[in-house]
Design a protein around this motif. Structure first.
Motif, PDB file in Angstrom:
ATOM      1  N   GLU A   1      -3.492  -4.527  -8.227  1.00 23.06           N
ATOM      2  CA  GLU A   1      -3.019  -4.869  -9.573  1.00 23.06           C
ATOM      3  C   GLU A   1      -1.644  -4.259  -9.836  1.00 23.06           C
ATOM      4  O   GLU A   1      -0.754  -4.910 -10.398  1.00 23.06           O
ATOM      5  CB  GLU A   1      -4.017  -4.376 -10.618  1.00 23.06           C
ATOM      6  CG  GLU A   1      -5.338  -5.141 -10.644  1.00 23.06           C
ATOM      7  CD  GLU A   1      -6.293  -4.737  -9.529  1.00 23.06           C
ATOM      8  OE1 GLU A   1      -7.310  -5.430  -9.338  1.00 23.06           O
ATOM      9  OE2 GLU A   1      -6.011  -3.719  -8.829  1.00 23.06           O
ATOM     10  N   TYR A   2      -1.487  -3.008  -9.436  1.00 22.28           N
ATOM     11  CA  TYR A   2      -0.203  -2.334  -9.640  1.00 22.28           C
ATOM     12  C   TYR A   2       0.885  -3.012  -8.813  1.00 22.28           C
ATOM     13  O   TYR A   2       1.996  -3.246  -9.291  1.00 22.28           O
ATOM     14  CB  TYR A   2      -0.319  -0.865  -9.228  1.00 22.28           C
ATOM     15  CG  TYR A   2       0.920  -0.054  -9.540  1.00 22.28           C
ATOM     16  CD1 TYR A   2       1.072   0.554 -10.788  1.00 22.28           C
ATOM     17  CD2 TYR A   2       1.942   0.087  -8.602  1.00 22.28           C
ATOM     18  CE1 TYR A   2       2.212   1.273 -11.083  1.00 22.28           C
ATOM     19  CE2 TYR A   2       3.082   0.804  -8.886  1.00 22.28           C
ATOM     20  CZ  TYR A   2       3.208   1.404 -10.134  1.00 22.28           C
ATOM     21  OH  TYR A   2       4.352   2.111 -10.424  1.00 22.28           O
ATOM     22  N   THR A   3       0.550  -3.325  -7.565  1.00 22.15           N
ATOM     23  CA  THR A   3       1.514  -3.984  -6.672  1.00 22.15           C
ATOM     24  C   THR A   3       1.893  -5.361  -7.204  1.00 22.15           C
ATOM     25  O   THR A   3       3.070  -5.752  -7.175  1.00 22.15           O
ATOM     26  CB  THR A   3       0.927  -4.121  -5.257  1.00 22.15           C
ATOM     27  OG1 THR A   3       0.530  -2.823  -4.783  1.00 22.15           O
ATOM     28  CG2 THR A   3       1.942  -4.713  -4.294  1.00 22.15           C
ATOM     29  N   ALA A   4       0.914  -6.099  -7.699  1.00 23.94           N
ATOM     30  CA  ALA A   4       1.177  -7.429  -8.255  1.00 23.94           C
ATOM     31  C   ALA A   4       2.124  -7.336  -9.445  1.00 23.94           C
ATOM     32  O   ALA A   4       3.017  -8.181  -9.615  1.00 23.94           O
ATOM     33  CB  ALA A   4      -0.140  -8.096  -8.664  1.00 23.94           C
TER      34      ALA A   4
ATOM     35  N   SER B   1       0.542 -12.810  -8.753  1.00 21.99           N
ATOM     36  CA  SER B   1      -0.898 -12.658  -8.985  1.00 21.99           C
ATOM     37  C   SER B   1      -1.508 -11.677  -7.986  1.00 21.99           C
ATOM     38  O   SER B   1      -0.986 -11.468  -6.888  1.00 21.99           O
ATOM     39  CB  SER B   1      -1.601 -14.012  -8.852  1.00 21.99           C
ATOM     40  OG  SER B   1      -1.567 -14.461  -7.509  1.00 21.99           O
ATOM     41  N   VAL B   2      -2.637 -11.105  -8.374  1.00 20.20           N
ATOM     42  CA  VAL B   2      -3.375 -10.209  -7.481  1.00 20.20           C
ATOM     43  C   VAL B   2      -3.848 -10.977  -6.248  1.00 20.20           C
ATOM     44  O   VAL B   2      -3.838 -10.449  -5.129  1.00 20.20           O
ATOM     45  CB  VAL B   2      -4.580  -9.591  -8.222  1.00 20.20           C
ATOM     46  CG1 VAL B   2      -5.465  -8.799  -7.268  1.00 20.20           C
ATOM     47  CG2 VAL B   2      -4.101  -8.695  -9.366  1.00 20.20           C
ATOM     48  N   GLU B   3      -4.230 -12.219  -6.442  1.00 20.49           N
ATOM     49  CA  GLU B   3      -4.670 -13.050  -5.317  1.00 20.49           C
ATOM     50  C   GLU B   3      -3.560 -13.216  -4.287  1.00 20.49           C
ATOM     51  O   GLU B   3      -3.806 -13.172  -3.075  1.00 20.49           O
ATOM     52  CB  GLU B   3      -5.122 -14.422  -5.819  1.00 20.49           C
ATOM     53  CG  GLU B   3      -5.646 -15.333  -4.716  1.00 20.49           C
ATOM     54  CD  GLU B   3      -6.071 -16.701  -5.224  1.00 20.49           C
ATOM     55  OE1 GLU B   3      -6.637 -17.472  -4.429  1.00 20.49           O
ATOM     56  OE2 GLU B   3      -5.850 -16.991  -6.419  1.00 20.49           O
ATOM     57  N   SER B   4      -2.324 -13.394  -4.770  1.00 25.22           N
ATOM     58  CA  SER B   4      -1.193 -13.533  -3.850  1.00 25.22           C
ATOM     59  C   SER B   4      -1.004 -12.260  -3.028  1.00 25.22           C
ATOM     60  O   SER B   4      -0.776 -12.312  -1.814  1.00 25.22           O
ATOM     61  CB  SER B   4       0.095 -13.843  -4.626  1.00 25.22           C
ATOM     62  OG  SER B   4       0.037 -15.125  -5.203  1.00 25.22           O
TER      63      SER B   4
END
Length: 212
Positions: free
Chosen positions: A162-165, A171-174
């Motif tokens: 989440e932080y990286t996104a 998106s977190v999925e990406s």
């Protein structure tokens, strides 16, 4: 011995691409990385503009040659440059492109609207071996740069997906998909799940390209 190795890898030992230092490392300011209105390609191209601005004051590399650097069609580069000119991120004089300070203004405006200051102001750097890699997509290149901004081939990157996104404004999925792909393509020295009492953390150590 293959004769086309230099062509396949786009080695810049000769001035194959005029105006670009050999194996230039591109730096992307955090304001550009986290910008919500920029596409992933635009972030990469502005990183090139930022890096050449620091070295030369401008970027006069043609769209065709920028395409060679990033392994993208020159039409994609041309469309992005047109968009960046219209948005005010770039100015053009003749063949020269100049990065403006508009990207700083946008970041300050977004922070003001959120009424908070993002304390993580890390720029990221992407080496030639990553941004010119035709096996990587644009998101993977940026994500590797984010991981490497902490890891540098030595330290572990532990931040949540989440932080990286949020850092990349994706998106977190990406992040999940790109991380899996980067690992499968051998861009990590180490990738493991570190288990604790309550959480599971990813530990990522990037590969280094400054050593043989």
């Amino acid at each position: 011995m293959r004769k086309d190795t230099k062509k396949d890898n786009i080695e810049l030992t000769d001035p194959l691409i005029e105006g670009v230092p050999t194996k230039l490392i591109i730096e992307i300011p955090f304001e550009i990385l986290m910008n919500s209105e920029l596409s992933l390609n635009e972030k990469l191209f502005l990183g090139l503009d930022f890096s050449l601005k620091n070295k030369l004051g401008f970027n006069q590399v043609t769209s065709k040659d920028v395409g060679k650097l990033f392994n993208l069609h020159p039409n994609i580069v041309g469309d992005c440059r047109k968009s960046l000119l219209e948005k005010g991120y770039l100015l053009k004089e003749g063949r020269k492109y100049f990065l403006t300070d508009y990207y700083k203004t946008v970041e300050e405006s977004e922070e003001s609207q959120e009424n908070t200051k993002n304390k993580d102001r890390r720029n990221i750097k992407i080496p030639f071996e990553v941004y010119s890699n035709r096996a990587l997509n644009k998101g993977e290149k940026l994500l590797w740069g984010e991981y490497n901004s902490i890891s540098k081939g030595v330290k572990g990157y532990f931040a949540s997906r989440e932080y990286t996104a949020n850092r990349l404004n994706v998106s977190v999925e990406s992040v999940t998909n790109w991380t899996k792909s980067l690992n499968e393509k051998g861009l990590f020295k180490k990738y493991e799940i570190v288990s604790g009492y309550y959480t599971h953390q990813r530990k990522i150590i990037t590969c280094r390209f400054d050593q043989k």
